[in-house]
Motif scaffolding. Structure first.
Motif, PDB file in Angstrom:
ATOM      1  N   GLN A   1      -9.794  21.452 -19.978  1.00  0.00           N
ATOM      2  CA  GLN A   1      -8.584  20.640 -19.803  1.00  0.00           C
ATOM      3  C   GLN A   1      -7.974  20.811 -18.415  1.00  0.00           C
ATOM      4  O   GLN A   1      -7.560  19.846 -17.779  1.00  0.00           O
ATOM      5  CB  GLN A   1      -7.557  20.982 -20.877  1.00  0.00           C
TER       6      GLN A   1
ATOM      7  N   ILE B   1      -9.437  17.398 -11.512  1.00  0.00           N
ATOM      8  CA  ILE B   1     -10.299  16.277 -11.088  1.00  0.00           C
ATOM      9  C   ILE B   1      -9.462  15.001 -10.955  1.00  0.00           C
ATOM     10  O   ILE B   1      -9.583  14.260  -9.972  1.00  0.00           O
ATOM     11  CB  ILE B   1     -11.474  16.074 -12.074  1.00  0.00           C
ATOM     12  N   LEU B   2      -8.576  14.768 -11.916  1.00  0.00           N
ATOM     13  CA  LEU B   2      -7.753  13.557 -11.847  1.00  0.00           C
ATOM     14  C   LEU B   2      -6.816  13.606 -10.639  1.00  0.00           C
ATOM     15  O   LEU B   2      -6.598  12.595  -9.969  1.00  0.00           O
ATOM     16  CB  LEU B   2      -6.979  13.354 -13.154  1.00  0.00           C
TER      17      LEU B   2
ATOM     18  N   ASP C   1      -7.530   5.854   0.254  1.00  0.00           N
ATOM     19  CA  ASP C   1      -7.965   4.444   0.204  1.00  0.00           C
ATOM     20  C   ASP C   1      -6.859   3.516   0.707  1.00  0.00           C
ATOM     21  O   ASP C   1      -7.120   2.551   1.436  1.00  0.00           O
ATOM     22  CB  ASP C   1      -8.320   4.031  -1.228  1.00  0.00           C
TER      23      ASP C   1
ATOM     24  N   ARG D   1       2.236   1.946  -3.354  1.00  0.00           N
ATOM     25  CA  ARG D   1       1.224   2.484  -4.288  1.00  0.00           C
ATOM     26  C   ARG D   1       0.870   3.928  -3.948  1.00  0.00           C
ATOM     27  O   ARG D   1       0.458   4.688  -4.827  1.00  0.00           O
ATOM     28  CB  ARG D   1       0.001   1.561  -4.314  1.00  0.00           C
TER      29      ARG D   1
ATOM     30  N   ARG E   1      -8.658  12.601  -7.671  1.00  0.00           N
ATOM     31  CA  ARG E   1      -8.835  11.130  -7.629  1.00  0.00           C
ATOM     32  C   ARG E   1      -7.553  10.448  -7.163  1.00  0.00           C
ATOM     33  O   ARG E   1      -7.595   9.427  -6.487  1.00  0.00           O
ATOM     34  CB  ARG E   1      -9.228  10.586  -9.013  1.00  0.00           C
TER      35      ARG E   1
ATOM     36  N   ASP F   1       0.829  -1.214   0.000  1.00  0.00           N
ATOM     37  CA  ASP F   1       0.000   0.000   0.000  1.00  0.00           C
ATOM     38  C   ASP F   1       0.862   1.262   0.000  1.00  0.00           C
ATOM     39  O   ASP F   1       0.559   2.223  -0.694  1.00  0.00           O
ATOM     40  CB  ASP F   1      -0.963   0.000   1.197  1.00  0.00           C
TER      41      ASP F   1
ATOM     42  N   LEU G   1     -16.944  21.061 -12.218  1.00  0.00           N
ATOM     43  CA  LEU G   1     -17.968  20.841 -13.239  1.00  0.00           C
ATOM     44  C   LEU G   1     -18.614  22.173 -13.641  1.00  0.00           C
ATOM     45  O   LEU G   1     -18.818  22.438 -14.828  1.00  0.00           O
ATOM     46  CB  LEU G   1     -19.023  19.874 -12.677  1.00  0.00           C
TER      47      LEU G   1
ATOM     48  N   PHE H   1     -15.246  17.923  -7.400  1.00  0.00           N
ATOM     49  CA  PHE H   1     -15.850  17.516  -8.673  1.00  0.00           C
ATOM     50  C   PHE H   1     -16.978  18.462  -9.066  1.00  0.00           C
ATOM     51  O   PHE H   1     -17.027  18.977 -10.181  1.00  0.00           O
ATOM     52  CB  PHE H   1     -16.372  16.078  -8.542  1.00  0.00           C
TER      53      PHE H   1
ATOM     54  N   ARG I   1      -7.206   8.039  -3.853  1.00  0.00           N
ATOM     55  CA  ARG I   1      -6.605   6.695  -3.812  1.00  0.00           C
ATOM     56  C   ARG I   1      -5.583   6.590  -2.689  1.00  0.00           C
ATOM     57  O   ARG I   1      -5.410   5.523  -2.107  1.00  0.00           O
ATOM     58  CB  ARG I   1      -5.977   6.340  -5.160  1.00  0.00           C
TER      59      ARG I   1
ATOM     60  N   LEU J   1     -10.198  19.140 -15.807  1.00  0.00           N
ATOM     61  CA  LEU J   1     -10.021  17.682 -15.836  1.00  0.00           C
ATOM     62  C   LEU J   1      -8.756  17.256 -15.113  1.00  0.00           C
ATOM     63  O   LEU J   1      -8.764  16.284 -14.360  1.00  0.00           O
ATOM     64  CB  LEU J   1      -9.953  17.198 -17.283  1.00  0.00           C
TER      65      LEU J   1
END
Lengths: 225, 225
Positions: free
Chosen positions: A179, A185-186, A196, A93, A189, A90, A168, A164, A193, A182
């Protein structure tokens, strides 16, 4: 291997995991700061220094295998060593996510800033604190502290949804922002993770501390009053 | 535990991992089909049936711990059992991604289709085949087959980039498509993560088959002629 020597080796293993944790946390911090300060060289450094994390991961895995091979560990030690192997994966990652953030930052920087960043640094701060506390809980075998980490995952998810929704509205109002929105947003994410992975570590800690499997048992995650 | 009994238990462990693999593959297939056929009930089924995957994960982890506890396994068996624990975690996370896909599908379905889907089903097909082959390589201890899985990860990444670029042009041309395009981009990222987990499994297989660590050593991934 004598018991005394075995204990020393276990302690060395824990120390290496803490080193690994500090290293990937620094990478995440640096990746997010390269976004905030708009410093491309710093993002490039994060990408270039991935090897150190990877070497440490292999070293930790080797230590775990040796500990498992040289004697039959007691039940508690067995859980600890196999959990260390999972925690190690973990952490590695989390290091990968720092690299992903840095790559998204490099795509973003040639364009002017879209907006002042508030929720993304807050998300990153939360995800880093979760990682730190999960590892701290591991070293202290502190299930209550690990449960605190599980709870904070919802906070990160709420921030991710807020990021998000806000981005938007930018995109809808002006396609010229798509662009950049986005990429942000990535990045959010990527941070999700990381949280997580911290959650996975916390679940492993509860497992070794209490020898019961809290994964997928929401009803076990909070002790009844 | 006698050697003969130990071998039987190892075989049972492999069979459970194959069952787990087949189960999560079916979930991924169902999630992607719910997108293509636009069937909300099917997406809801994927979300509801996560418990089966989670129960199987706990059962497999227990078997691994018991095998490690009841005797000091030989070096090769030790690598196999610890790899099985890691593979188990990757399979469970593939199941999580099927749930994430299904959740994105449910957000998408109330709106009319944005475009015929070509690259996303192709990506999903590739990621599923990678998972299948990685598990097959595990059972056969076939390092060459596992290397084939590593190679195909680039293919999935290329499809992911193609999906992103195409959906970006839709968003730029018509802000009315932004929400749907975003949901599809997130689904393509979910599929990318499935391929990443298959890659992790393939790396574990090469590790147990050849007892060397190919992770992070690009030069070791292809044997010299």
């Amino acid at each position: 291997m004598e018991r005394h020597h075995f204990e020393e080796e276990l302690q060395a293993l824990k120390n290496r995991l803490l080193t690994m944790g500090a290293l990937v946390e620094e990478r995440v911090h640096q990746a997010v700061r390269s976004l905030i300060d708009r410093r491309q060289e710093e993002a490039e450094e994060v990408i270039a220094s991935d090897k150190e994390v990877n070497d440490l991961q292999i070293d930790i895995d080797d230590r775990c295998l040796k500990l498992l091979a040289t004697q039959t560990p007691l039940a508690g030690d067995l859980r600890l060593i196999t959990a260390a192997m999972k925690i190690n994966a973990d952490l590695e990652r989390i290091g990968d996510q720092a690299v992903n953030i840095a790559e998204n930052v490099i795509k973003l920087l040639p364009q002017p800033p879209l907006k002042p960043l508030i929720d993304i640094p807050r998300m990153a701060e939360a995800a880093q604190a979760m990682t730190r506390d999960a590892l701290d809980a591991f070293v202290k075998k502190d299930a209550a502290m690990a449960r605190g980490v599980l709870k904070r995952d919802d906070e990160v998810d709420a921030l991710k949804d807020a990021v998000f929704r806000e981005l938007l509205t930018y995109m809808m109002a002006d396609p010229g922002t798509i662009q950049r929105a986005l990429a942000l947003i990535l990045i959010s994410r990527n941070i999700e993770r990381i949280a997580d992975h911290a959650t996975n570590i916390a679940e492993d800690v509860i497992f070794i501390a209490e020898a019961k499997d809290v994964r997928h048992h929401a009803e076990l995650q909070e002790p009844k009053p």
